[in-house]
Scaffold this motif. Structure first.
Motif, PDB file in Angstrom:
ATOM      1  N   VAL A 117       0.835  -1.202   0.000  1.00 42.63           N
ATOM      2  CA  VAL A 117       0.000   0.000   0.000  1.00 42.63           C
ATOM      3  C   VAL A 117       0.871   1.254   0.000  1.00 42.63           C
ATOM      4  O   VAL A 117       0.598   2.224  -0.713  1.00 42.63           O
ATOM      5  CB  VAL A 117      -0.941  -0.030   1.228  1.00 42.63           C
ATOM      6  CG1 VAL A 117      -1.499   1.356   1.496  1.00 42.63           C
ATOM      7  CG2 VAL A 117      -2.067  -1.007   0.999  1.00 42.63           C
ATOM      8  N   GLU A 165       2.182   1.765  -3.398  1.00 39.93           N
ATOM      9  CA  GLU A 165       1.101   2.186  -4.284  1.00 39.93           C
ATOM     10  C   GLU A 165       0.835   3.683  -4.159  1.00 39.93           C
ATOM     11  O   GLU A 165       0.764   4.400  -5.153  1.00 39.93           O
ATOM     12  CB  GLU A 165      -0.139   1.419  -3.818  1.00 39.93           C
ATOM     13  CG  GLU A 165      -1.187   1.135  -4.819  1.00 39.93           C
ATOM     14  CD  GLU A 165      -2.273   0.328  -4.116  1.00 39.93           C
ATOM     15  OE1 GLU A 165      -3.306   0.930  -3.800  1.00 39.93           O
ATOM     16  OE2 GLU A 165      -2.057  -0.877  -3.846  1.00 39.93           O
ATOM     17  N   VAL A 166       0.707   4.133  -2.902  1.00 43.63           N
ATOM     18  CA  VAL A 166       0.414   5.547  -2.665  1.00 43.63           C
ATOM     19  C   VAL A 166       1.586   6.409  -3.147  1.00 43.63           C
ATOM     20  O   VAL A 166       1.389   7.469  -3.743  1.00 43.63           O
ATOM     21  CB  VAL A 166       0.134   5.796  -1.168  1.00 43.63           C
ATOM     22  CG1 VAL A 166       0.037   7.291  -0.881  1.00 43.63           C
ATOM     23  CG2 VAL A 166      -1.150   5.095  -0.767  1.00 43.63           C
ATOM     24  N   ARG A 182      -4.477   2.704   3.515  1.00 40.83           N
ATOM     25  CA  ARG A 182      -4.308   3.288   2.180  1.00 40.83           C
ATOM     26  C   ARG A 182      -4.942   4.663   2.127  1.00 40.83           C
ATOM     27  O   ARG A 182      -4.368   5.625   1.624  1.00 40.83           O
ATOM     28  CB  ARG A 182      -4.931   2.375   1.117  1.00 40.83           C
ATOM     29  CG  ARG A 182      -4.824   2.974  -0.277  1.00 40.83           C
ATOM     30  CD  ARG A 182      -5.605   2.203  -1.321  1.00 40.83           C
ATOM     31  NE  ARG A 182      -4.990   0.929  -1.642  1.00 40.83           N
ATOM     32  CZ  ARG A 182      -5.570  -0.248  -1.392  1.00 40.83           C
ATOM     33  NH1 ARG A 182      -6.761  -0.289  -0.848  1.00 40.83           N
ATOM     34  NH2 ARG A 182      -4.956  -1.370  -1.711  1.00 40.83           N
ATOM     35  N   THR A 240      -3.087   8.146   1.572  1.00 36.38           N
ATOM     36  CA  THR A 240      -3.453   8.969   0.426  1.00 36.38           C
ATOM     37  C   THR A 240      -3.729  10.402   0.861  1.00 36.38           C
ATOM     38  O   THR A 240      -3.252  11.357   0.237  1.00 36.38           O
ATOM     39  CB  THR A 240      -4.704   8.386  -0.266  1.00 36.38           C
ATOM     40  OG1 THR A 240      -4.438   7.026  -0.580  1.00 36.38           O
ATOM     41  CG2 THR A 240      -5.037   9.141  -1.521  1.00 36.38           C
TER      42      THR A 240
END
Lengths: 227, 415
Positions: free
Chosen positions: B296, B299-300, B330, B334
């Protein structure tokens, strides 16, 4: 990876700390010299284990900035050879390595802390100052490694509570370091003095270096195998 | 026990192997060894049949049994002698001990030098099915069982090499002792004492001459093997560097006018290279909480160009509650990446215990007051707080000591 900002640059009036930089990459040595600038006195540098030992013994720096990975045995070898003639020498490990096994090994060999090479100049100068004073310097990642290494139960009869376990307070301090807080902020959050934070970190360092806790040696292995 | 004749027969006729064995021993004693001859003959004849009967289990029998086998052969030799004696073919009692010793030693040596194929062939009939290889005191690492005598042991099995060595030495000593015993018993030795001494000296000299060559051979084999492994590894590393690092460098050169993009590319490459070096290409983000959290963070980082420093302590299997924790993390990351990336890296710290996990997301951004979020903003309220509460967990928002926001998420695992 980070900033344990200081009680700061050297107190006014005192000499900036002297260092020797040991790293097998010339480019990196030059980079560190440039970044540290006036904040520390760079007495010299070395790129092999042999040169490093000679330079450290000759130049007697306050602190050695030591690369973990070097041909010929790496940082651990430098520490063990220097210890024969200069047991009081202080080392700060500096590495791009993320490998917990290497990092723990060099700290257990005697380094008083570990920071990654992405650290900024001022933060590095500050860490050097701390190590000169005999304090420990833990980056968030090292704090994470240590929490991991001291996690989990071990059979009660094997525990030396003095060395094999962290106190709840030490855990709390490490947790905040892992979260990227500086000593000053941790002191504020936990309502203790910066000195106390430093004392906790030094105590953790001592445990890390002296504990015979099983997990510390087999740590990297078990970490990869946990299921 | 020995050639597996009993086991083979037992299998063939579907009777307990023990019955056959006991029967065989009784027979052997009763007929003063005649049955042992029959056994030998059977051994010679049966293996091929046996191997067809039990092809799958052939490999189970390794070198580990060689002490036992050698011992069995010595016993067999004894019974053969007894048999000869019983039928009246006999030379001298002085023959007995030397022959037994010699057969023991030779059996040991053959056990070591037999190539793997032969070994498997006569190991055809297996004793009592699968059985750990090291029950008989010998040691055999998996995968090293089928090696010739001179083959270099696999890394880490130095102990096996030593064992092999001691076994060979013992075998040689036994055979030599047998020979000496025989000579001595026949009175030849005292007469030929000088000759024996001379022979001994010559023997030792030959051994001294031969040893370096043998050692050299072993060393050369080791070196070659290492070189082969190294070149394989190098090829693998080269392939990986080509696929990742060189590609990124090419991209960096093309985008050199866009510092943000270059920094992002470099960061992504660094992360990928690190995880490759750490061997985490085995990461299982769909099964393990620690891998999922690191995933995660990556990804962020990729999506928002912020730097996310992740430190994860401990690990647990992913379950529904932990999946919710990952999703809430997440969301928190974000938010931090979107609104607070200017204040330095966003930090993710997770502590995974035996039955609960906590996650902290800290940033140095401007900070915000959760109470002031308008009800229509679902991000924080729904995706973080609501989600955690639905799984019996908690989510707290606080201002950091020097500004910024800290989010603390905690939940107990459901398993």
């Amino acid at each position: 990876m980070s900033p344990q900002r200081p009680s700061g640059a050297p107190p006014p009036g005192s000499e900036p700390p002297s260092v020797v930089i040991v790293d097998d990459h010339a480019l990196f040595r030059a980079g560190v010299r440039a970044e540290l600038g006036e904040m520390v006195r760079v007495l010299g540098d070395a790129e092999t284990v042999e040169d490093a030992v000679r330079a450290i013994v000759d130049l007697e720096p306050d602190v050695v900035l030591l690369d973990v990975h070097m041909p010929g045995g790496g940082g651990v070898e430098v520490i063990s050879q220097v210890a024969k003639s200069r047991p009081q020498q202080r080392f700060l490990a500096l590495s791009v390595s993320d490998d917990a096994e290497d990092v723990i090994a060099v700290v257990r060999a005697g380094a008083r802390g570990y920071v990654t090479k992405t650290i900024t100049g001022p933060d590095l100068a500050d860490a050097v100052g701390r190590v000169r004073e005999g304090d420990a310097v833990f980056s968030p990642r090292l704090a994470g490694f240590v929490l991991d290494a001291f996690a989990g139960e071990i059979p009660a009869e094997e525990v030396d509570p003095e060395l094999d376990q962290l106190t709840p307070r030490e855990r709390e301090v490490l947790r905040h370091i892992a979260r990227g807080y500086m000593y000053k902020e941790i002191a504020l959050k936990l309502s203790i003095s910066v000195k106390t934070v430093e004392a906790h970190v030094s105590s953790v360092l001592r445990k890390l270096q002296l504990s015979s806790r099983h997990e510390l040696s087999r740590w990297a292995v078990t970490r990869r195998l946990v299921d | 026990m020995l050639g597996g004749v009993c086991a083979g027969l037992a299998r063939r006729f579907d009777v307990d192997v023990l019955a056959f064995r006991v029967g065989a021993v009784v027979l052997a004693i009763g007929t003063s060894g005649l049955a042992a001859l029959a056994y030998l003959v059977a051994w010679g004849l049966l293996p091929s049949t046996g191997s067809r009967l039990e092809p799958a289990s052939r490999r189970r029998r390794g070198r580990a049994g060689s002490w036992r086998i050698a011992f069995g052969i010595a016993l067999l030799a004894l019974s053969v002698l007894l048999a000869f004696r019983a039928v009246g073919v006999w030379w001298s009692d002085a023959l007995v001990w030397p022959l037994i010793l010699a057969s023991f030693g030779v059996a040991l040596l053959w056990g070591l030098t037999r190539p793997s194929g032969a070994e498997e062939e006569d190991g055809a009939a297996v004793e009592r099915g699968p059985r750990p290889r090291d029950t008989a005191g010998g040691r055999s690492e998996p995968g090293t069982g089928a090696q010739g005598f001179l083959a270099v042991p696999d890394g880490g099995s130095a102990r096996e090499a030593a064992l092999r060595f001691s076994r060979a030495g013992f075998g040689v000593a036994l055979v030599l002792a047998a020979a000496l015993l025989f000579l001595w018993a026949n009175g030849v030795l005292s007469a030929a004492g000088d000759a024996a001494l001379a022979a001994l000296v010559v023997g030792i000299a030959l051994a001294l001459i031969g040893l370096p060559f043998w050692w050299g051979l072993v060393r050369r084999l080791t070196t070659e093997r290492e070189a082969r492994i190294r070149s394989q590894e190098r090829a693998e590393v080269a392939a990986h560097l080509h696929d990742s690092v060189l590609q990124t460098l090419a991209l960096v050169q093309r985008r050199s006018d866009d510092p943000a993009e270059v920094a992002k590319l470099a960061r992504r490459q660094e992360r990928e290279l690190r995880s490759w070096l750490a061997g985490s290409d085995r990461a299982r983000p769909n099964e393990r909480l620690a891998d999922a959290l690191r995933g995660v963070a990556t990804e962020v980082e990729d999506a928002h160009g912020a730097i996310v420093e992740a430190v994860v302590v401990g690990d647990a299997a992913l379950d529904p509650a932990y999946s919710a924790l990952v999703a809430a993390t997440r969301e928190a990351l974000t938010n931090a990446a979107k609104f607070a990336a200017d204040g330095g890296p966003v930090r993710l710290y997770a502590e995974i215990g035996e039955d609960a996990a906590s996650v902290w997301v800290d940033d140095r951004g401007p900070g915000f007051d959760p109470a002031s979020i308008p009800p229509d903003r679902r991000g924080v309220r729904e995706s973080i707080i609501g989600r955690m509460e639905r799984h019996g967990g908690s989510a707290e928002f606080r201002r950091g000591p020097d500004g910024g926001t800290e989010v603390e998420l905690a939940v107990e695992g459901t398993t």
